[in-house]
Scaffold this active site. Structure first.
Site, PDB file in Angstrom:
ATOM      1  N   ARG A   1       0.836  -1.216   0.000  1.00 19.87           N
ATOM      2  CA  ARG A   1       0.000   0.000   0.000  1.00 19.87           C
ATOM      3  C   ARG A   1       0.869   1.265   0.000  1.00 19.87           C
ATOM      4  O   ARG A   1       0.564   2.249   0.674  1.00 19.87           O
ATOM      5  CB  ARG A   1      -0.930   0.036   1.218  1.00 19.87           C
ATOM      6  CG  ARG A   1      -1.961  -1.061   1.278  1.00 19.87           C
ATOM      7  CD  ARG A   1      -2.977  -0.957   0.161  1.00 19.87           C
ATOM      8  NE  ARG A   1      -4.071  -1.893   0.334  1.00 19.87           N
ATOM      9  CZ  ARG A   1      -4.064  -3.147  -0.106  1.00 19.87           C
ATOM     10  NH1 ARG A   1      -3.008  -3.624  -0.763  1.00 19.87           N
ATOM     11  NH2 ARG A   1      -5.098  -3.933   0.094  1.00 19.87           N
TER      12      ARG A   1
ATOM     13  N   SER B   1     -10.714  -0.770   3.361  1.00 20.40           N
ATOM     14  CA  SER B   1      -9.973  -0.897   4.630  1.00 20.40           C
ATOM     15  C   SER B   1      -9.566   0.491   5.108  1.00 20.40           C
ATOM     16  O   SER B   1      -8.937   1.239   4.362  1.00 20.40           O
ATOM     17  CB  SER B   1      -8.698  -1.719   4.427  1.00 20.40           C
ATOM     18  OG  SER B   1      -9.001  -2.989   3.920  1.00 20.40           O
TER      19      SER B   1
ATOM     20  N   GLU C   1      -4.947   3.686   6.154  1.00 23.66           N
ATOM     21  CA  GLU C   1      -4.702   3.480   4.727  1.00 23.66           C
ATOM     22  C   GLU C   1      -5.396   4.588   3.933  1.00 23.66           C
ATOM     23  O   GLU C   1      -4.915   5.042   2.905  1.00 23.66           O
ATOM     24  CB  GLU C   1      -5.253   2.116   4.280  1.00 23.66           C
ATOM     25  CG  GLU C   1      -4.970   1.869   2.807  1.00 23.66           C
ATOM     26  CD  GLU C   1      -5.875   0.844   2.162  1.00 23.66           C
ATOM     27  OE1 GLU C   1      -5.725  -0.349   2.462  1.00 23.66           O
ATOM     28  OE2 GLU C   1      -6.722   1.240   1.335  1.00 23.66           O
TER      29      GLU C   1
HETATM   30  P1  FAD Z   1      -8.945   8.812  -4.786  1.00 26.40           P
HETATM   31  O1  FAD Z   1      -9.592   8.340  -3.545  1.00 26.40           O
HETATM   32  O2  FAD Z   1      -9.677   9.804  -5.604  1.00 26.40           O
HETATM   33  O3  FAD Z   1      -7.500   9.378  -4.435  1.00 26.40           O
HETATM   34  C1  FAD Z   1      -6.603   8.629  -3.673  1.00 26.40           C
HETATM   35  C2  FAD Z   1      -5.235   9.327  -3.671  1.00 26.40           C
HETATM   36  O4  FAD Z   1      -4.695   9.343  -4.993  1.00 26.40           O
HETATM   37  C3  FAD Z   1      -5.315  10.807  -3.263  1.00 26.40           C
HETATM   38  O5  FAD Z   1      -4.134  11.136  -2.580  1.00 26.40           O
HETATM   39  C4  FAD Z   1      -5.400  11.550  -4.607  1.00 26.40           C
HETATM   40  O6  FAD Z   1      -4.915  12.865  -4.504  1.00 26.40           O
HETATM   41  C5  FAD Z   1      -4.498  10.689  -5.466  1.00 26.40           C
HETATM   42  N1  FAD Z   1      -4.832  10.642  -6.904  1.00 26.40           N
HETATM   43  C6  FAD Z   1      -5.956  10.125  -7.458  1.00 26.40           C
HETATM   44  N2  FAD Z   1      -5.852  10.134  -8.801  1.00 26.40           N
HETATM   45  C7  FAD Z   1      -4.650  10.664  -9.100  1.00 26.40           C
HETATM   46  C8  FAD Z   1      -3.946  10.925 -10.327  1.00 26.40           C
HETATM   47  N3  FAD Z   1      -4.464  10.634 -11.533  1.00 26.40           N
HETATM   48  N4  FAD Z   1      -2.712  11.489 -10.234  1.00 26.40           N
HETATM   49  C9  FAD Z   1      -2.154  11.789  -9.046  1.00 26.40           C
HETATM   50  N5  FAD Z   1      -2.769  11.571  -7.861  1.00 26.40           N
HETATM   51  C10 FAD Z   1      -3.994  11.001  -7.889  1.00 26.40           C
HETATM   52  N6  FAD Z   1      -7.651  -0.655  -2.285  1.00 26.40           N
HETATM   53  C11 FAD Z   1      -6.827  -1.725  -2.461  1.00 26.40           C
HETATM   54  O7  FAD Z   1      -5.612  -1.556  -2.622  1.00 26.40           O
HETATM   55  N7  FAD Z   1      -7.307  -3.001  -2.436  1.00 26.40           N
HETATM   56  C12 FAD Z   1      -8.614  -3.271  -2.257  1.00 26.40           C
HETATM   57  O8  FAD Z   1      -9.005  -4.433  -2.248  1.00 26.40           O
HETATM   58  C13 FAD Z   1      -9.509  -2.178  -2.089  1.00 26.40           C
HETATM   59  N8  FAD Z   1     -10.824  -2.394  -1.879  1.00 26.40           N
HETATM   60  C14 FAD Z   1     -11.666  -1.354  -1.712  1.00 26.40           C
HETATM   61  C15 FAD Z   1     -13.029  -1.620  -1.515  1.00 26.40           C
HETATM   62  C16 FAD Z   1     -13.917  -0.595  -1.337  1.00 26.40           C
HETATM   63  C17 FAD Z   1     -15.384  -0.902  -1.133  1.00 26.40           C
HETATM   64  C18 FAD Z   1     -13.458   0.754  -1.375  1.00 26.40           C
HETATM   65  C19 FAD Z   1     -14.435   1.884  -1.230  1.00 26.40           C
HETATM   66  C20 FAD Z   1     -12.115   1.037  -1.557  1.00 26.40           C
HETATM   67  C21 FAD Z   1     -11.188  -0.018  -1.722  1.00 26.40           C
HETATM   68  N9  FAD Z   1      -9.823   0.209  -1.918  1.00 26.40           N
HETATM   69  C22 FAD Z   1      -8.980  -0.862  -2.107  1.00 26.40           C
HETATM   70  C23 FAD Z   1      -9.274   1.574  -1.860  1.00 26.40           C
HETATM   71  C24 FAD Z   1      -9.386   2.365  -3.210  1.00 26.40           C
HETATM   72  O9  FAD Z   1     -10.358   1.794  -4.045  1.00 26.40           O
HETATM   73  C25 FAD Z   1      -8.045   2.419  -3.952  1.00 26.40           C
HETATM   74  O10 FAD Z   1      -7.075   3.036  -3.159  1.00 26.40           O
HETATM   75  C26 FAD Z   1      -8.156   3.175  -5.273  1.00 26.40           C
HETATM   76  O11 FAD Z   1      -6.978   3.009  -6.034  1.00 26.40           O
HETATM   77  C27 FAD Z   1      -8.417   4.667  -5.083  1.00 26.40           C
HETATM   78  O12 FAD Z   1      -8.722   5.206  -6.347  1.00 26.40           O
HETATM   79  P2  FAD Z   1      -9.478   6.592  -6.502  1.00 26.40           P
HETATM   80  O13 FAD Z   1      -9.438   6.960  -7.938  1.00 26.40           O
HETATM   81  O14 FAD Z   1     -10.816   6.509  -5.889  1.00 26.40           O
HETATM   82  O15 FAD Z   1      -8.529   7.550  -5.674  1.00 26.40           O
HETATM   83  N1  EPU Z   2     -10.583 -10.793  10.065  1.00 26.56           N
HETATM   84  C1  EPU Z   2     -11.236 -10.893  11.268  1.00 26.56           C
HETATM   85  N2  EPU Z   2     -12.316 -10.095  11.484  1.00 26.56           N
HETATM   86  C2  EPU Z   2     -12.759  -9.195  10.558  1.00 26.56           C
HETATM   87  C3  EPU Z   2     -12.090  -9.091   9.336  1.00 26.56           C
HETATM   88  C4  EPU Z   2     -10.995  -9.913   9.115  1.00 26.56           C
HETATM   89  O1  EPU Z   2     -10.866 -11.673  12.115  1.00 26.56           O
HETATM   90  O2  EPU Z   2     -13.750  -8.515  10.838  1.00 26.56           O
HETATM   91  C5  EPU Z   2      -9.419 -11.673   9.836  1.00 26.56           C
HETATM   92  C6  EPU Z   2      -9.827 -13.079   9.385  1.00 26.56           C
HETATM   93  O3  EPU Z   2      -8.931 -13.974   9.980  1.00 26.56           O
HETATM   94  C7  EPU Z   2      -9.601 -13.044   7.878  1.00 26.56           C
HETATM   95  C8  EPU Z   2      -8.408 -12.116   7.778  1.00 26.56           C
HETATM   96  O4  EPU Z   2      -8.629 -11.142   8.787  1.00 26.56           O
HETATM   97  O5  EPU Z   2      -9.316 -14.309   7.351  1.00 26.56           O
HETATM   98  C9  EPU Z   2      -8.228 -11.446   6.435  1.00 26.56           C
HETATM   99  O6  EPU Z   2      -9.446 -10.789   6.078  1.00 26.56           O
HETATM  100  P1  EPU Z   2      -9.739 -10.385   4.568  1.00 26.56           P
HETATM  101  O7  EPU Z   2      -9.493 -11.550   3.669  1.00 26.56           O
HETATM  102  O8  EPU Z   2     -11.081  -9.766   4.510  1.00 26.56           O
HETATM  103  O9  EPU Z   2      -8.608  -9.350   4.223  1.00 26.56           O
HETATM  104  P2  EPU Z   2      -8.039  -8.083   5.008  1.00 26.56           P
HETATM  105  O10 EPU Z   2      -6.650  -8.394   5.441  1.00 26.56           O
HETATM  106  O11 EPU Z   2      -8.986  -7.594   6.031  1.00 26.56           O
HETATM  107  C10 EPU Z   2      -6.910  -7.077   2.894  1.00 26.56           C
HETATM  108  C11 EPU Z   2      -6.848  -5.755   2.219  1.00 26.56           C
HETATM  109  C12 EPU Z   2      -8.090  -5.559   1.361  1.00 26.56           C
HETATM  110  C13 EPU Z   2      -8.134  -6.659   0.308  1.00 26.56           C
HETATM  111  C14 EPU Z   2      -8.178  -8.014   1.021  1.00 26.56           C
HETATM  112  C15 EPU Z   2      -8.080  -9.162   0.035  1.00 26.56           C
HETATM  113  C16 EPU Z   2      -5.503  -4.289   3.586  1.00 26.56           C
HETATM  114  C17 EPU Z   2      -5.484  -3.142   4.536  1.00 26.56           C
HETATM  115  N3  EPU Z   2      -6.705  -4.682   3.189  1.00 26.56           N
HETATM  116  O12 EPU Z   2      -7.998  -7.020   3.810  1.00 26.56           O
HETATM  117  O13 EPU Z   2      -7.964  -4.308   0.685  1.00 26.56           O
HETATM  118  O14 EPU Z   2      -9.256  -6.510  -0.531  1.00 26.56           O
HETATM  119  O15 EPU Z   2      -7.051  -8.120   1.926  1.00 26.56           O
HETATM  120  O16 EPU Z   2      -6.782  -9.230  -0.449  1.00 26.56           O
HETATM  121  O17 EPU Z   2      -4.444  -4.793   3.216  1.00 26.56           O
HETATM  122  C18 EPU Z   2      -8.411  -1.966   0.884  1.00 26.56           C
HETATM  123  O18 EPU Z   2      -7.191  -1.809   0.800  1.00 26.56           O
HETATM  124  O19 EPU Z   2      -9.222  -1.022   0.978  1.00 26.56           O
HETATM  125  C19 EPU Z   2      -8.939  -3.340   0.868  1.00 26.56           C
HETATM  126  C20 EPU Z   2     -10.247  -3.617   0.969  1.00 26.56           C
END
Ligand code: FAD
Ligand code: EPU
Length: 355
Positions: free
Chosen positions: A167, A242, A340
């Site tokens: 991240r 997250s 994050e």
């Molecule tokens: P924004 O929120 O608009 O911006 C994020 C940052 O990037 C800010 O600092 C902004 O200034 C900068 N920025 C945006 N676009 C540009 C650009 N073109 N040039 C320069 N700077 C820029 N993240 C994960 O890694 N894994 C996941 O599994 C994951 N799951 C998610 C699930 C949900 C339901 C949600 C809501 C979010 C999740 N995220 C996850 C977080 C998020 O989706 C990512 O970080 C995504 O890449 C953010 O994109 P955005 O365009 O919305 O960025």
């Molecule tokens: N867990 C719990 N309780 C909870 C949630 C999770 O005990 O309420 C424990 C469980 O043991 C579970 C483990 O955490 O097996 C892992 O949970 P999960 O698979 O949901 O993944 P995570 O570690 O919580 C990360 C990323 C997610 C990404 C998933 C899948 C981070 C901060 N988050 O979540 O990314 O989608 O793995 O790879 O690394 C995001 O960055 O916004 C995001 C959603």
């Protein structure tokens, strides 16, 4: 085709532009949908105290009022260059990430399927090196083009220059806020796909469905289904995924936690020194926050790591709830949780703060 103008809209509501659904008003708002607009940005931005680059707003916690110019990147070109066994995909920073992943899977381009359903834009994806289900953006990343708001020139960043981490990238560190990512180059496979089903819940889901030799479309579908089963849809309930990063501890720290909590969940990380990732969701759940709410802010009942806004919350409500979680986890486990989500606060515009 839309014409590109530099029309700045004043007192613009960002409620529909952030997945937390926070009611933030921006002093000024500009949509950039043509690369020609980038060269004019340094001057436009200089008229304001602050500025914020916006993609899909899915990793931001916005204040009630943003006293500055918000620049939304909507550059959406897409081109591909095929060779015998792989394809180079060049995607505009404003393209919707999940739509790009869907397009690639339909074209039988392998490498992005584990990253399905992550909200937001392609330009933001390298910033925090998005990751899910055993894959990170860095695994397919070739380079990106970025417009330097300081020099007014473009610069190309290759994989090494990105300094990717968990991240993390150079754009979260010393280059934070300085560059606009205009487009990203990814290298994907067109045959002999490297199927990755190493992530526990993904493997279990495929097994349950009786799929032994999944293709990229199977992995894509499984990831979408697993995600829908535990993550809230921002269209229904405000969230930014997250809220905190998963903490990484050394063997000594893990051992002392295990003395009090023998059932602690952890994953070994490979590297010069063996380290362990502990799911923040587990720590937060163990501190009693899962499904707990204060007003409209709380921890999602199916995933404690996801803070949600059930409607009407202010940025300060989320910040104080997140702070309570941090204090509780630190007191019980001695682990500091690092946000994050990018927290945009007046004293900290353009930076991630530690709560
Ligand atoms: P924004 O929120 O608009 O911006 C994020 C940052 O990037 C800010 O600092 C902004 O200034 C900068 N920025 C945006 N676009 C540009 C650009 N073109 N040039 C320069 N700077 C820029 N993240 C994960 O890694 N894994 C996941 O599994 C994951 N799951 C998610 C699930 C949900 C339901 C949600 C809501 C979010 C999740 N995220 C996850 C977080 C998020 O989706 C990512 O970080 C995504 O890449 C953010 O994109 P955005 O365009 O919305 O960025
Ligand atoms: N867990 C719990 N309780 C909870 C949630 C999770 O005990 O309420 C424990 C469980 O043991 C579970 C483990 O955490 O097996 C892992 O949970 P999960 O698979 O949901 O993944 P995570 O570690 O919580 C990360 C990323 C997610 C990404 C998933 C899948 C981070 C901060 N988050 O979540 O990314 O989608 O793995 O790879 O690394 C995001 O960055 O916004 C995001 C959603």
């Amino acid at each position: 085709m839309q014409t590109s103008t530099d029309t700045i809209q004043s007192n613009f509501s960002l409620k529909e532009f952030n997945t937390f659904g926070l009611d933030c008003t921006a002093g000024g708002f500009l949509r950039v949908d043509n690369p020609a607009q980038l060269s004019r940005l340094p001057e436009l931005i200089s008229r304001y105290e602050n500025y914020l680059i916006l993609g899909g707003g899915s990793n931001l916690l916005l204040p009630d009022y943003f006293d500055g110019l918000v620049v939304q990147i909507a550059l959406d070109k897409l081109q591909t260059r095929k060779s015998d066994s792989d394809v180079l995909v060049n995607a505009g920073g404003g393209l919707n990430w999940h739509e790009l992943v869907t397009f690639c899977v339909k074209e039988n381009y392998g490498g992005l399927e584990n990253l399905a359903l992550i909200p937001g834009s392609t330009g933001a994806a390298p910033i925090q090196n998005i990751g899910a289900y055993g894959v990170e953006l860095k695994d397919v990343f070739v380079c990106l083009n970025a417009f330097d708001l300081q020099s007014g020139e473009y610069r190309c960043f290759n994989r090494e220059e990105m300094e990717f981490g968990y991240r993390d990238s150079v754009f979260k560190g010393r280059h934070k806020g300085r560059f606009i990512i205009s487009d990203v180059w990814l290298k994907l496979t067109t045959k002999n796909h490297r199927i990755n089903t190493s992530y526990g819940s993904l493997a279990a889901h495929l097994k349950n469905k009786g799929i032994d030799n999944p293709g990229i479309a199977d992995v894509f579908n499984a990831v979408v289904e697993v995600r829908r089963s535990k993550l809230p849809d921002p269209g229904q309930i405000g969230n930014a995924g997250s809220f905190f990063k998963n903490p990484v501890v050394d063997a000594g720290n893990l051992e002392s936690i295990r003395e009090k909590h023998p059932d602690v969940v952890f994953f070994e990380l490979k590297g010069p020194e063996v380290m362990y990732k502990i799911p923040a969701g587990w720590l937060i759940e163990r501190c009693g926050f899962k499904g707990k709410f204060k007003g409209s802010v709380g921890c999602y009942e199916k995933q404690a790591l996801v803070l949600v806004n059930r409607g009407g919350a202010k940025s300060s409500d989320l910040v104080s709830f997140a702070g309570e979680i941090q204090h509780s986890v630190a007191a019980e486990f001695g682990i500091p949780l690092e946000p994050e989500v990018n927290i945009v606060q007046p004293e900290n515009y353009g930076n991630v703060i530690s709560l």
